[in-house]
Design a protein around this motif. Structure first.
Motif, PDB file in Angstrom:
ATOM      1  N   THR A  48      -3.379   1.359 -12.952  1.00 20.53           N
ATOM      2  CA  THR A  48      -2.996   0.575 -11.789  1.00 20.53           C
ATOM      3  C   THR A  48      -3.886   0.886 -10.600  1.00 20.53           C
ATOM      4  OG1 THR A  48      -1.364   2.282 -11.334  1.00 20.53           O
ATOM      5  CG2 THR A  48      -0.602   0.339 -12.491  1.00 20.53           C
ATOM      6  N   VAL A  49      -4.388   2.114 -10.508  1.00 23.27           N
ATOM      7  CA  VAL A  49      -5.277   2.468  -9.407  1.00 23.27           C
ATOM      8  C   VAL A  49      -6.539   1.628  -9.476  1.00 23.27           C
ATOM      9  CG1 VAL A  49      -6.637   4.326  -8.390  1.00 23.27           C
ATOM     10  CG2 VAL A  49      -4.369   4.802  -9.267  1.00 23.27           C
ATOM     11  N   GLN A  50      -7.076   1.458 -10.678  1.00 23.36           N
ATOM     12  CA  GLN A  50      -8.281   0.643 -10.843  1.00 23.36           C
ATOM     13  C   GLN A  50      -7.990  -0.808 -10.492  1.00 23.36           C
ATOM     14  OE1 GLN A  50     -11.253   2.063 -11.658  1.00 23.36           O
ATOM     15  NE2 GLN A  50     -12.176   0.091 -11.195  1.00 23.36           N
ATOM     16  N   ALA A  51      -6.813  -1.290 -10.835  1.00 21.68           N
ATOM     17  CA  ALA A  51      -6.439  -2.659 -10.499  1.00 21.68           C
ATOM     18  C   ALA A  51      -6.341  -2.829  -8.986  1.00 21.68           C
ATOM     19  CB  ALA A  51      -5.116  -3.025 -11.167  1.00 21.68           C
ATOM     20  N   LEU A  52      -5.759  -1.847  -8.290  1.00 21.61           N
ATOM     21  CA  LEU A  52      -5.668  -1.906  -6.827  1.00 21.61           C
ATOM     22  C   LEU A  52      -7.056  -1.842  -6.193  1.00 21.61           C
ATOM     23  CD1 LEU A  52      -2.604   0.432  -6.179  1.00 21.61           C
ATOM     24  CD2 LEU A  52      -2.696  -2.040  -5.844  1.00 21.61           C
ATOM     25  N   HIS A 123       6.011  10.924  -4.884  1.00 25.39           N
ATOM     26  CA  HIS A 123       5.623  11.741  -6.035  1.00 25.39           C
ATOM     27  C   HIS A 123       5.970  11.021  -7.338  1.00 25.39           C
ATOM     28  CE1 HIS A 123       4.863  15.386  -8.354  1.00 25.39           C
ATOM     29  NE2 HIS A 123       6.010  15.170  -8.969  1.00 25.39           N
ATOM     30  N   GLN A 124       7.132  10.400  -7.381  1.00 24.27           N
ATOM     31  CA  GLN A 124       7.558   9.667  -8.575  1.00 24.27           C
ATOM     32  C   GLN A 124       6.622   8.498  -8.854  1.00 24.27           C
ATOM     33  OE1 GLN A 124       9.858  10.787 -10.517  1.00 24.27           O
ATOM     34  NE2 GLN A 124       9.861   9.099 -11.955  1.00 24.27           N
ATOM     35  N   ARG A 125       6.218   7.782  -7.821  1.00 26.69           N
ATOM     36  CA  ARG A 125       5.304   6.663  -8.012  1.00 26.69           C
ATOM     37  C   ARG A 125       3.930   7.137  -8.467  1.00 26.69           C
ATOM     38  NH1 ARG A 125       9.481   5.289  -5.635  1.00 26.69           N
ATOM     39  NH2 ARG A 125      10.175   3.182  -5.197  1.00 26.69           N
ATOM     40  N   LEU A 126       3.469   8.251  -7.924  1.00 30.16           N
ATOM     41  CA  LEU A 126       2.200   8.817  -8.367  1.00 30.16           C
ATOM     42  C   LEU A 126       2.262   9.199  -9.846  1.00 30.16           C
ATOM     43  CD1 LEU A 126       1.243  11.055  -5.310  1.00 30.16           C
ATOM     44  CD2 LEU A 126      -0.033   9.078  -6.148  1.00 30.16           C
ATOM     45  N   ARG A 127       3.360   9.813 -10.238  1.00 31.31           N
ATOM     46  CA  ARG A 127       3.521  10.183 -11.646  1.00 31.31           C
ATOM     47  C   ARG A 127       3.550   8.954 -12.547  1.00 31.31           C
ATOM     48  NH1 ARG A 127       8.424  12.616 -12.869  1.00 31.31           N
ATOM     49  NH2 ARG A 127       7.918  12.073 -14.984  1.00 31.31           N
ATOM     50  N   MET A 128       4.279   7.938 -12.128  1.00 32.16           N
ATOM     51  CA  MET A 128       4.381   6.729 -12.943  1.00 32.16           C
ATOM     52  C   MET A 128       3.023   6.033 -13.065  1.00 32.16           C
ATOM     53  SD  MET A 128       7.995   5.265 -11.550  1.00 32.16           S
ATOM     54  CE  MET A 128       8.446   4.103 -12.824  1.00 32.16           C
ATOM     55  N   SER A 135       2.285   0.129 -16.100  1.00 30.83           N
ATOM     56  CA  SER A 135       1.790  -1.041 -15.375  1.00 30.83           C
ATOM     57  C   SER A 135       2.717  -1.320 -14.201  1.00 30.83           C
ATOM     58  CB  SER A 135       1.750  -2.245 -16.314  1.00 30.83           C
ATOM     59  OG  SER A 135       3.078  -2.594 -16.692  1.00 30.83           O
ATOM     60  N   PHE A 136       2.256  -2.191 -13.299  1.00 32.47           N
ATOM     61  CA  PHE A 136       3.107  -2.560 -12.166  1.00 32.47           C
ATOM     62  C   PHE A 136       4.383  -3.229 -12.663  1.00 32.47           C
ATOM     63  CE2 PHE A 136      -1.006  -2.839  -9.702  1.00 32.47           C
ATOM     64  CZ  PHE A 136      -0.797  -1.661  -9.028  1.00 32.47           C
ATOM     65  N   ARG A 137       4.261  -4.023 -13.694  1.00 36.15           N
ATOM     66  CA  ARG A 137       5.435  -4.712 -14.245  1.00 36.15           C
ATOM     67  C   ARG A 137       6.449  -3.703 -14.790  1.00 36.15           C
ATOM     68  NH1 ARG A 137       6.791  -9.792 -15.444  1.00 36.15           N
ATOM     69  NH2 ARG A 137       4.744 -10.556 -14.913  1.00 36.15           N
ATOM     70  N   ALA A 138       5.977  -2.714 -15.541  1.00 36.26           N
ATOM     71  CA  ALA A 138       6.882  -1.710 -16.111  1.00 36.26           C
ATOM     72  C   ALA A 138       7.526  -0.869 -15.010  1.00 36.26           C
ATOM     73  CB  ALA A 138       6.126  -0.809 -17.086  1.00 36.26           C
ATOM     74  N   CYS A 160       2.654   1.199  -4.172  1.00 35.62           N
ATOM     75  CA  CYS A 160       1.650   2.087  -4.760  1.00 35.62           C
ATOM     76  C   CYS A 160       0.395   2.151  -3.895  1.00 35.62           C
ATOM     77  CB  CYS A 160       1.303   1.635  -6.173  1.00 35.62           C
ATOM     78  SG  CYS A 160       2.636   1.911  -7.355  1.00 35.62           S
ATOM     79  N   ALA A 161      -0.018   1.021  -3.354  1.00 31.98           N
ATOM     80  CA  ALA A 161      -1.182   1.013  -2.465  1.00 31.98           C
ATOM     81  C   ALA A 161      -0.900   1.869  -1.232  1.00 31.98           C
ATOM     82  CB  ALA A 161      -1.523  -0.422  -2.058  1.00 31.98           C
ATOM     83  N   LEU A 162       0.290   1.756  -0.693  1.00 31.23           N
ATOM     84  CA  LEU A 162       0.665   2.552   0.478  1.00 31.23           C
ATOM     85  C   LEU A 162       0.682   4.045   0.145  1.00 31.23           C
ATOM     86  CD1 LEU A 162       1.692   2.638   3.417  1.00 31.23           C
ATOM     87  CD2 LEU A 162       3.995   2.444   2.493  1.00 31.23           C
TER      88      LEU A 162
END
Length: 191
Positions: A48-52, A123-128, A135-138, A160-162
């Motif tokens: 997702t980082v690459q997608a952002l 932290h949870q979002r970073l882990r996910m 994926s963003f959908r999941a 996630c971007a934030l």
């Protein structure tokens, strides 16, 4: 039957010369059918980082901060570290078991500092995003089950971007604080 009456079994010692073959670790064909991969070495899942980053939602510095966080997480929790192909090992130090664990503990401390600074939700979002490679959908389905999938996906992408921009800002401030601490430590105390 006594032990002495058993036939003697001789083991032949076989000398095996290790052959160093430079092969790249590649995902299996089955794994390739389930994920998209980025053309890096080693091959990694298109995260997702690459997608952002590709969409322009985050700068390269935020993606680099995410990669450093991921490396600290893997090293801290799993105990191994990936080095880039251009990595040159330091000839000044060699780690023994104790110093290796100290370095690993420092990586865990950085993960804990980020968690305390940004909060458990970040932290949870970073882990996910980085560790679980969701994926963003999941992530949207897991975190916002009552919203529609597309709405949850847009919402989690913005979050996630934030989080990644906050991670980058935290790293910058931590580096400045460490530099100031070193500067203060090297200056003699006034009498």
């Amino acid at each position: 039957m006594s032990v002495s009456s058993l036939p003697a079994v001789r083991k032949k010692s076989k000398v095996v010369n290790p052959v160093l073959v430079e092969t790249e670790c590649q995902p299996t064909p089955e794994r390739r059918t389930h994920s998209q991969f980025v053309g890096s070495k080693p091959a990694r899942v298109l995260r997702t980082v690459q997608a952002l980053l590709n969409s322009g939602d985050i700068p390269q510095t935020a993606a680099d901060a995410a990669e450093r966080w991921y490396q600290d997480y893997v090293f801290g929790y799993c105990g191994y570290k990936e080095f880039s192909p251009e990595h040159r090992p330091s000839t000044l130090t060699r780690h023994d078991a104790v110093s290796w664990q100290i370095v690993r503990g420092k990586a865990m401390a950085r993960i804990t500092d980020v968690q305390q600074a940004l909060g458990l939700c970040a932290h949870q979002r970073l882990r996910m995003m980085l560790v679980d490679e969701l994926s963003f959908r999941a992530m949207g389905v897991a975190l916002f089950p009552t919203l529609s999938a597309s709405s949850a996906q847009r919402k989690i992408a913005a979050q996630c971007a934030l989080v990644l921009e906050q991670l980058e800002a935290f790293e910058v401030s931590a580096r400045k604080a460490a530099k100031q601490a070193r500067k203060n430590k090297s200056q003699p105390a006034s009498a």
